[in-house]
Design a protein around this motif. Structure first.
Motif, PDB file in Angstrom:
ATOM      1  N   ASP A 137      -3.925  16.789  10.497  1.00 46.56           N
ATOM      2  CA  ASP A 137      -4.801  16.365  11.606  1.00 46.56           C
ATOM      3  C   ASP A 137      -4.114  15.289  12.448  1.00 46.56           C
ATOM      4  OD1 ASP A 137      -6.831  18.045  10.762  1.00 46.56           O
ATOM      5  OD2 ASP A 137      -7.762  16.485   9.516  1.00 46.56           O
ATOM      6  N   TYR A 138      -3.501  14.355  11.771  1.00 45.15           N
ATOM      7  CA  TYR A 138      -2.864  13.245  12.473  1.00 45.15           C
ATOM      8  C   TYR A 138      -1.717  13.734  13.358  1.00 45.15           C
ATOM      9  CZ  TYR A 138      -0.572   8.767  13.282  1.00 45.15           C
ATOM     10  OH  TYR A 138      -0.003   7.669  13.873  1.00 45.15           O
ATOM     11  N   ARG A 139      -0.968  14.672  12.847  1.00 44.26           N
ATOM     12  CA  ARG A 139       0.178  15.177  13.614  1.00 44.26           C
ATOM     13  C   ARG A 139      -0.242  16.003  14.826  1.00 44.26           C
ATOM     14  NH1 ARG A 139       3.812  16.796   8.282  1.00 44.26           N
ATOM     15  NH2 ARG A 139       4.882  14.774   8.099  1.00 44.26           N
TER      16      ARG A 139
ATOM     17  N   LEU B 107      -0.690   7.902   5.614  1.00 45.46           N
ATOM     18  CA  LEU B 107      -0.904   9.329   5.348  1.00 45.46           C
ATOM     19  C   LEU B 107       0.400   9.989   4.912  1.00 45.46           C
ATOM     20  CD1 LEU B 107      -3.273  10.336   8.287  1.00 45.46           C
ATOM     21  CD2 LEU B 107      -3.815  10.476   5.850  1.00 45.46           C
ATOM     22  N   LYS B 108       1.490   9.601   5.539  1.00 44.84           N
ATOM     23  CA  LYS B 108       2.801  10.176   5.169  1.00 44.84           C
ATOM     24  C   LYS B 108       3.187   9.797   3.747  1.00 44.84           C
ATOM     25  CE  LYS B 108       4.364   9.863   9.957  1.00 44.84           C
ATOM     26  NZ  LYS B 108       5.263   9.144  10.911  1.00 44.84           N
ATOM     27  N   ALA B 109       2.675   8.648   3.262  1.00 43.84           N
ATOM     28  CA  ALA B 109       3.004   8.201   1.902  1.00 43.84           C
ATOM     29  C   ALA B 109       2.075   8.802   0.855  1.00 43.84           C
ATOM     30  CB  ALA B 109       2.943   6.682   1.834  1.00 43.84           C
TER      31      ALA B 109
ATOM     32  N   LEU C 259       0.826  -1.208   0.000  1.00 39.14           N
ATOM     33  CA  LEU C 259       0.000   0.000   0.000  1.00 39.14           C
ATOM     34  C   LEU C 259       0.861   1.258   0.000  1.00 39.14           C
ATOM     35  CD1 LEU C 259      -2.776  -1.085   2.503  1.00 39.14           C
ATOM     36  CD2 LEU C 259      -3.120  -0.468   0.114  1.00 39.14           C
ATOM     37  N   ARG C 260       1.937   1.232   0.767  1.00 41.46           N
ATOM     38  CA  ARG C 260       2.819   2.409   0.814  1.00 41.46           C
ATOM     39  C   ARG C 260       3.424   2.689  -0.556  1.00 41.46           C
ATOM     40  NH1 ARG C 260       6.069   0.609   4.223  1.00 41.46           N
ATOM     41  NH2 ARG C 260       5.282   1.530   6.171  1.00 41.46           N
ATOM     42  N   ILE C 261       3.896   1.632  -1.220  1.00 40.34           N
ATOM     43  CA  ILE C 261       4.496   1.796  -2.548  1.00 40.34           C
ATOM     44  C   ILE C 261       3.462   2.297  -3.543  1.00 40.34           C
ATOM     45  CG2 ILE C 261       5.496   0.525  -4.490  1.00 40.34           C
ATOM     46  CD1 ILE C 261       6.924  -1.233  -2.370  1.00 40.34           C
ATOM     47  N   ALA C 262       2.240   1.776  -3.455  1.00 32.91           N
ATOM     48  CA  ALA C 262       1.176   2.235  -4.352  1.00 32.91           C
ATOM     49  C   ALA C 262       0.910   3.722  -4.150  1.00 32.91           C
ATOM     50  CB  ALA C 262      -0.099   1.433  -4.113  1.00 32.91           C
ATOM     51  N   ALA C 263       0.832   4.161  -2.893  1.00 32.98           N
ATOM     52  CA  ALA C 263       0.588   5.576  -2.614  1.00 32.98           C
ATOM     53  C   ALA C 263       1.760   6.443  -3.081  1.00 32.98           C
ATOM     54  CB  ALA C 263       0.343   5.784  -1.122  1.00 32.98           C
ATOM     55  N   LEU C 264       2.973   5.987  -2.810  1.00 31.83           N
ATOM     56  CA  LEU C 264       4.153   6.747  -3.234  1.00 31.83           C
ATOM     57  C   LEU C 264       4.277   6.810  -4.752  1.00 31.83           C
ATOM     58  CD1 LEU C 264       6.762   5.394  -0.642  1.00 31.83           C
ATOM     59  CD2 LEU C 264       5.833   7.718  -0.748  1.00 31.83           C
ATOM     60  N   SER C 265       3.663   5.828  -5.430  1.00 33.41           N
ATOM     61  CA  SER C 265       3.719   5.792  -6.899  1.00 33.41           C
ATOM     62  C   SER C 265       2.631   6.643  -7.539  1.00 33.41           C
ATOM     63  CB  SER C 265       3.584   4.340  -7.387  1.00 33.41           C
ATOM     64  OG  SER C 265       4.604   3.525  -6.849  1.00 33.41           O
ATOM     65  N   GLY C 266       1.838   7.323  -6.724  1.00 38.11           N
ATOM     66  CA  GLY C 266       0.809   8.208  -7.270  1.00 38.11           C
ATOM     67  C   GLY C 266      -0.538   7.560  -7.466  1.00 38.11           C
ATOM     68  N   LYS C 267      -0.713   6.318  -7.013  1.00 43.80           N
ATOM     69  CA  LYS C 267      -2.020   5.686  -7.117  1.00 43.80           C
ATOM     70  C   LYS C 267      -2.986   6.331  -6.122  1.00 43.80           C
ATOM     71  CE  LYS C 267      -0.329   2.656 -10.002  1.00 43.80           C
ATOM     72  NZ  LYS C 267       1.063   3.142 -10.025  1.00 43.80           N
TER      73      LYS C 267
ATOM     74  N   GLU D  77     -12.547  13.333   6.355  1.00 42.79           N
ATOM     75  CA  GLU D  77     -11.210  13.005   5.863  1.00 42.79           C
ATOM     76  C   GLU D  77     -10.175  13.381   6.915  1.00 42.79           C
ATOM     77  OE1 GLU D  77      -8.208  13.550   2.047  1.00 42.79           O
ATOM     78  OE2 GLU D  77     -10.112  14.649   2.093  1.00 42.79           O
ATOM     79  N   MET D  78      -9.321  12.422   7.214  1.00 44.57           N
ATOM     80  CA  MET D  78      -8.215  12.703   8.132  1.00 44.57           C
ATOM     81  C   MET D  78      -6.992  13.079   7.305  1.00 44.57           C
ATOM     82  SD  MET D  78      -6.228  10.249  10.868  1.00 44.57           S
ATOM     83  CE  MET D  78      -7.412  10.436  12.183  1.00 44.57           C
TER      84      MET D  78
END
Length: 482
Positions: A460-462, A385-387, A350-358, A455-456
């Motif tokens: 917000d998380y920080r 969220l960071k990704a 999931l992290r790689i997918a998010a970092l790849s712009g998905k 939406e978080m």
């Protein structure tokens, strides 16, 4: 003082041997091993008692064996599909399904999950609608009713369902009910007295061996399956209880996802039920009968596989299916889950997918039903969220759906949560659906649920409080054994 020193020494020696058992005999993955070693270190001796209850591995022996399965014809069909997929000569009725040849092949080889392409599915997201239709189908049954749930309560909904089943049993319909004792631990066995008097059959999955105590907190049958006349099947997240109708003030509206299926896919649900039933029973084994697997006409054009997983399996089939879907995503990944505690492999995907712009979107509940699990969920959400993933907190009650939709072309719905318990410790079952219209509808449902969500953001998380950060840290540390 000497006696005290001797006791302390013995305690540490025992702890040492317990650690040896965990490391060398159980052969857990490194993350779980370290988590349990920490429990042993901080809670000597008592930690091992907790390990016996929560952490002991189940032997990889084959729990489910059905000698009549060859008579269904599935074994030959599976081998034919494997060969034709390997040789790339399998004819896909739906061109979109061809894009998921590798995923289909993986489920077929490792889970005997036959692909059927002539199915129809109705999607329920509301408990009242789902159970109204289920009871209507029960009332129209002409041969048999097979019903399996993790939780059955003897409240208003449970009484209504049992009344319908008892009525059909009195009419001569073969009724079988299977439930998990831990999930239904508050259910009195007397609740089924009328059904049994009407010749209905009831079995319990992994019942207690000691009166009033069941040490098998792991390895529960979390599946929810109904098969009626071998023609109609149900699968999804709803259990049987008034809270699933939104009648529990603690949770409010209950948002879940359940499937009503027809077509050849029902044979796979029937097979799964029979395997579970035969494992649980000691007297009423189900053997092959033609009427359990009637000839079925094409119900639609949806391709589907029914995929099971459990602690007796060599591979984590449902989790592997999720990862394969995620890594193959071209545009979007939508996930709804009440608990989000992925292991490192799924988290990395999931992290790689998010970092790849998905377009990675995850929806979780606003209300906890298990505190440690809830805060462990939040700790993992923060990493995504960071990704660059988008996270939505469902506010309109409690969301219990277990769904993943990729690219609006393929989706999975079933009983498996995104956590270690579902992937490794519980017996689960999911439908993988290769059908663009169904996946698009599931994606639209997700987008509609966003209207009832907050939406978080990473900001917000920080800003979360120190107390929340502390709860997250402790829960995150325990996440491999939750």
């Amino acid at each position: 003082m000497d006696v005290y020193s001797i006791l302390i020494s013995l305690l540490f020696i025992l702890n040492f041997f317990f650690a040896i058992i965990i490391i060398f005999l159980e052969q857990k993955d490194a993350t779980s091993t370290w988590a349990w070693l920490m429990v042993l270190f901080f809670i000597p001796f008592l930690g091992f008692i907790l390990y016996l209850i929560f952490g002991q591995n189940m032997s990889r022996k084959r729990l489910f064996d059905w000698e009549d399965i060859k008579k269904i014809g599935i074994e030959g069909l599976i081998q034919e599909q494997i060969t034709s997929l390997r040789e790339q000569r399998f004819h896909f009725s739906d061109p979109d399904s061809r894009d998921y040849r590798d995923l289909i092949y993986m489920h077929l080889v490792n889970n005997d999950a036959l692909l059927t392409e002539n199915n129809k599915v109705d999607i329920f997201t509301d408990g009242k609608e789902k159970f109204d239709q289920l009871i209507k189908d029960i009332e129209n049954a002409t041969d048999h009713i097979h019903l399996q749930y993790y939780i059955i309560r003897h409240d208003h909904l449970g009484a209504r369902l049992l009344s319908a089943l008892t009525k059909k049993a009195r009419e001569g319909i073969r009724v079988r009910v299977l439930y998990d004792e831990m999930g239904s631990r508050k259910l009195s066995k007397n609740a089924f007295s009328s059904l049994k008097k009407a010749s209905g059959e009831v079995e319990i999955f992994f019942p207690r061996r000691i009166p009033f105590i069941n040490l098998r907190l792991n390895y529960r049958n979390h599946r929810k399956i109904v098969v009626i006349d071998g023609k109609t099947g149900y699968l999804g997240g709803f259990n049987v209880g008034d809270e699933y109708l939104g009648l529990n003030p603690r949770f409010g509206y209950w948002r879940d996802t359940h499937l009503r299926m027809s077509g050849q896919v029902v044979k796979a649900l029937q097979t799964r039920f029979i395997l579970d039933w035969n494992q649980a029973t000691h007297h009423h084994y189900i053997h092959y009968e033609d009427r359990l697997f009637p000839a079925l006409e094409a119900a639609g054009d949806m391709a589907a596989q029914i995929v099971s997983s459990g602690p007796d399996s060599e591979w984590e089939q449902i989790k592997n299916g999720y990862i394969k879907m995620i890594t193959g995503a071209k545009d979007s990944i939508y996930i709804q889950t009440p608990y989000f505690i992925p292991d490192q492999s799924l988290m990395d995907a999931l992290r790689i997918a998010a970092l790849s712009g998905k377009d990675v979107r995850i929806m979780i509940p606003d209300k906890p039903d298990h505190p440690f699990v809830y805060w462990a969920t939040y700790s993992h959400i923060g990493e995504l969220l960071k990704a660059g993933a988008n996270v939505y907190i469902y506010k309109n009650g409690f969301i219990h759906a277990k769904t993943i939709v990729v690219d609006g072309k393929v989706c999975s719905v079933g009983t498996a949560n995104i956590d270690v318990r579902s992937f490794r410790l519980n017996f689960e079952v999911n439908a993988f659906l290769y059908h663009r219209p169904t996946a698009e509808r599931m994606a639209l449902t997700f987008q509609n649920d966003m209207e009832y969500s907050r939406e978080m953001t990473l900001d917000d998380y920080r800003k979360r409080s120190l107390w929340i950060r502390f709860k997250e840290s402790i829960s995150h540390l325990l996440s491999p054994i939750l």
